[in-house]
Design an enzyme around this catalytic site. Structure first.
Site, short mmCIF file in Angstrom:
data_model
loop_
_atom_site.label_atom_id
_atom_site.label_comp_id
_atom_site.label_asym_id
_atom_site.label_seq_id
_atom_site.Cartn_x
_atom_site.Cartn_y
_atom_site.Cartn_z
N LYS A 199 0.87 -1.19 0.00
CA LYS A 199 0.00 0.00 0.00
C LYS A 199 0.90 1.23 0.00
O LYS A 199 1.95 1.24 0.68
CB LYS A 199 -0.85 -0.04 1.26
CG LYS A 199 -1.90 1.07 1.41
CD LYS A 199 -2.68 0.80 2.70
CE LYS A 199 -3.83 1.78 2.86
NZ LYS A 199 -4.59 1.51 4.10
N SER A 232 -9.44 1.35 3.35
CA SER A 232 -8.69 2.19 2.46
C SER A 232 -7.70 1.42 1.58
O SER A 232 -7.18 2.01 0.60
CB SER A 232 -7.93 3.24 3.26
OG SER A 232 -7.09 2.65 4.18
N SER A 255 -9.58 -1.08 7.34
CA SER A 255 -9.04 -0.86 6.00
C SER A 255 -8.27 -2.01 5.38
O SER A 255 -7.89 -1.90 4.21
CB SER A 255 -8.14 0.39 6.02
OG SER A 255 -8.95 1.55 6.20
#
Lengths: 65, 474
Positions: free
Chosen positions: B82, B157, B181
Site C-alpha cells: 500500500k 482504504s 481498511s
C-alpha cells in the site's frame, strides 16, 4: 438514551474560527451539517458511567518514545 | 505452466516450486508484471510500478537460489505495498498529489523485513487518500475497481491491495487497518485479510492515520499465505515504541485443520443491526460449518459493541486531525473532499471528549477480554453488505438506506478499538457474484487461533479457489 449533542451555527463558526478555519467560505455550509452528524454519532459515549475509569493512555516515566 | 497459472498460485504453492527450482523468480516476476500492465486499465490498483527494480531483484533471487542461498517461503514471491509503506528511493504518495514527488530515504520495517525474506516488490498500491476512508475512491489517482465487478468499489482504504491481490496482479500485498481498511477491501474483494494484534507488526515507516489504532497486516489469497507473511514480518522493532515484545511463534504450525473443541462465540448484537439477507445467510451457514467441523458455537452478548463506533470515531478523528494539522492549515483545498471534511470535523472534539473516549476504550477492552475468556473466537460478518457501486453516498442494507462509512466499518471498528487480532475469509457470494466475508477474532497475540479457525473453514469450502474471471479480467 444519549442526549443530543448540538452545536448552534454561531458556536460552530466560533469554534471553526478558533481552530484556524476560514469561516467566510461557502465550504462552511457543507461542514456544519457534517460536524452535526459526527457529534450526534458520538452521543452514545454520554450513556456510559466512566467514574473511576482510567483512560487507555499509558505513560511510563523513562520509557523511550 | 503458463503465465496466468503462475499468477494464480499462492505464495505457499509458489514457494514449493521456487525452492524446488521448478520455476524461476524471473518468470514469476515477468508474468506478474505483464498481468499488472494488462489489468491496470480496468482496476487502477497501482500508483507506482517498480518494474525494473522488480526484475533486477528477481534475477538476484534466481542467482541466490541456484547457488543454494534460499531464504525461505517468500524468496522470489512477488508482493506489493500500500502506498503508505516507505520504500527508500520509491515515491510514497499516501494517495495524495500533495506528496506526488515525495521520495523517502529509508525503508519501513515491513519493507526491510520483506527484502530480508527475499520478496520481489512489484510496486506501490493505490488507496483511499491518507488511508482515511472505506471505499477506495480517490480523486487524485483514480478510484480502485473491484475485480468481481469493476463498476463496484474495491473497498478501502487498502483498495489497491484488495483488488491487486484478488486479481492476481501480485501474489500477496500489505494493507493497513485503522477502522477496517484491511478487512473491508479483503471482504469486498473475496480474499483473506488479517489485522494482527496492535503492536504485532511494526508501524515504523508507515504514514500515520491514527497512532493508537493503526495496524499493518497481510492481504492474501489463502490463510497459509497470511501465516507465511506473519512469520517474516512479526517481531519487536526498536524503531516503533508501540512494537510488542510478545514472543513470535511459527504461525504456520497453527494450520492444523483441527478446530474440535474450539469455542466460537457469536455476538447477538451482530445480527441485531441491518444486514443484507444474503450476507446473513452466508455467514450463518459458515458458522454452522464451523460447528460441523467440531467447534462448539454459542450465542454471546457484547453490549458495548454499540458504542464501538463512537469510541473509534473520537479517537481516530482526533488523532488523524492532529497528525494532518499542518496540511489542514495550508493545503486543505488540495485534499479529497471527503477527507477534508473528516479532518476538519476532528477539530470540533475537545480534549475532554478524547479522554472520555479513551476511558470508554478501557471499559470496552475489559468487556472484550471477559468475552474472550468465555469463548476462544468471535464470529460474524466482516461487512453487512457486498460491494456497492462506485459513487454511492448511501447503501441499501436490507430494508434500510444507510451512510456508506458507518455501514462499511461497523463490524471492523471494534477490533481497532481493542486491538485484538481479526481476520476475514471469503464465505460465499451474493447473487450478482460479489464476495461475502466471515470475520473471526480472538484474544490479544492469539493470531494462531484465528488463523487455525480461518484455515479450517477455508479448507472445507471452495470460495478461496474462485477467481474473478470475466470480460475485463483474464
Amino acid at each position: 438514551m444519549a442526549k443530543e449533542r448540538r452545536l448552534s451555527k454561531e458556536t460552530f463558526l466560533r469554534i471553526a474560527e478558533l481552530a484556524g478555519l476560514d469561516t467566510k467560505t461557502p465550504h462552511m455550509e457543507e461542514l456544519y451539517p457534517f460536524v452535526q452528524n459526527v457529534l450526534q454519532g458520538i452521543a452514545p459515549l454520554d450513556e456510559l458511567d466512566l467514574t473511576q475509569v482510567e483512560p487507555a493512555m499509558v505513560f511510563i516515566p523513562g520509557q523511550e518514545q | 505452466m503458463n503465465a496466468t497459472e503462475l499468477c494464480f498460485l499462492t505464495a505457499g504453492q509458489l514457494s514449493r516450486l521456487i525452492s524446488g527450482k521448478e520455476v524461476s523468480p524471473v518468470e514469476v516476476a515477468e508474468a506478474h508484471l505483464a498481468r499488472v500492465s494488462a489489468l491496470e486499465p480496468a482496476l487502477n490498483s497501482f500508483i507506482t510500478v517498480t518494474g525494473e527494480a522488480a526484475m533486477a531483484a528477481a534475477r538476484q533471487a534466481e542467482r541466490d537460489i541456484m547457488a543454494g542461498r534460499y531464504l525461505g517461503p517468500l524468496h522470489g514471491v512477488p508482493f506489493a505495498l500500500k502506498d503508505i509503506y516507505y520504500v527508500a528511493g520509491v515515491r510514497n504518495t499516501s494517495g495524495s498529489r500533495i506528496f506526488d514527488q515525495f521520495v523517502p530515504t529509508y525503508d519501513s520495517t515491513v519493507a526491510t523485513r520483506f527484502k530480508k525474506a527475499g520478496g520481489i516488490l512489484l510496486g506501490k498500491l493505490n488507496l483511499h487518500q491518507f488511508a482515511y476512508g472505506p471505499t477506495g475512491e480517490n480523486p487524485d489517482y483514480g478510484d480502485m475497481h473491484n475485480p468481481w465487478d469493476t463498476d463496484c468499489i474495491a473497498g478501502g482504504s487498502s483498495g489497491g491491495s484488495g483488488a491487486a491481490t484478488a486479481a492476481s496482479q501480485c501474489t500477496l500485498s500489505m494493507g493497513t487497518d485503522t477502522g477496517g481498511s484491511i478487512r473491508i477491501p479483503a471482504g469486498l474483494c473475496g480474499i483473506v485479510g488479517l489485522k494482527p494484534t496492535y503492536g504485532r507488526l511494526s508501524r515504523h515507516g508507515i504514514t500515520t492515520l491514527s497512532w493508537s489504532m493503526d495496524h499493518a497486516g497481510p492481504m492474501v489469497r489463502c490463510v497459509e499465505d497470511a501465516a507465511l507473511v506473519m512469520n517474516a514480518l512479526s517481531g519487536y522493532d526498536t524503531h516503533d515504541p508501540t512494537s510488542a515484545t510478545a514472543p513470535v511463534p511459527d504461525f504456520t504450525k497453527a494450520l492444523t485443520g483441527d478446530i474440535r473443541g474450539l469455542r466460537v462465540g457469536v455476538p447477538r448484537e451482530f445480527f441485531e443491526v441491518p444486514l443484507d439477507p444474503q450476507v446473513e445467510e452466508a455467514v450463518r451457514t459458515a458458522i454452522e460449518l464451523l460447528e460441523a467441523l467440531g467447534a462448539s458455537v454459542t450465542e454471546v452478548s457484547w453490549p458495548m459493541f454499540h458504542q464501538a463506533t463512537a469510541i473509534s470515531s473520537v479517537i481516530l478523528m482526533s488523532e488523524a486531525t492532529a497528525y494532518h494539522r499542518d496540511l489542514l492549515r495550508s493545503r486543505s483545498a488540495e485534499l479529497a473532499p471527503s477527507v477534508r471534511l473528516r479532518l476538519e470535523a476532528g477539530l470540533f472534539f475537545s480534549a475532554a471528549d478524547y479522554v472520555k473516549a479513551q476511558q470508554a476504550r478501557t471499559l470496552f477492552n475489559r468487556q472484550s477480554l471477559e468475552l474472550l475468556r468465555q469463548v476462544d473466537v468471535l464470529a460474524g460478518p466482516t461487512l453487512p453488505v457486498a460491494a456497492c457501486k462506485l459513487g454511492s453516498a448511501e447503501i441499501q442494507v436490507g430494508n434500510t438506506r444507510q451512510g456508506v462509512i458507518p455501514t462499511l466499518t461497523q463490524f471492523s471498528r471494534p477490533f481497532n478499538v481493542n486491538g485484538f487480532p481479526a481476520i476475514t475469509v471469503p464465505c460465499g457470494f451474493s447473487s450478482p457474484g460479489l464476495p461475502i466475508g466471515l470475520q473471526l477474532a480472538s484474544r490479544p497475540f492469539d493470531e494462531e487461533t484465528v488463523l487455525r479457525a480461518a484455515h479450517a473453514y477455508e479448507q472445507a469450502t471452495p470460495w478461496h479457489q474462485r477467481r474473478p474471471i470475466g470480460s475485463v479480467i483474464i
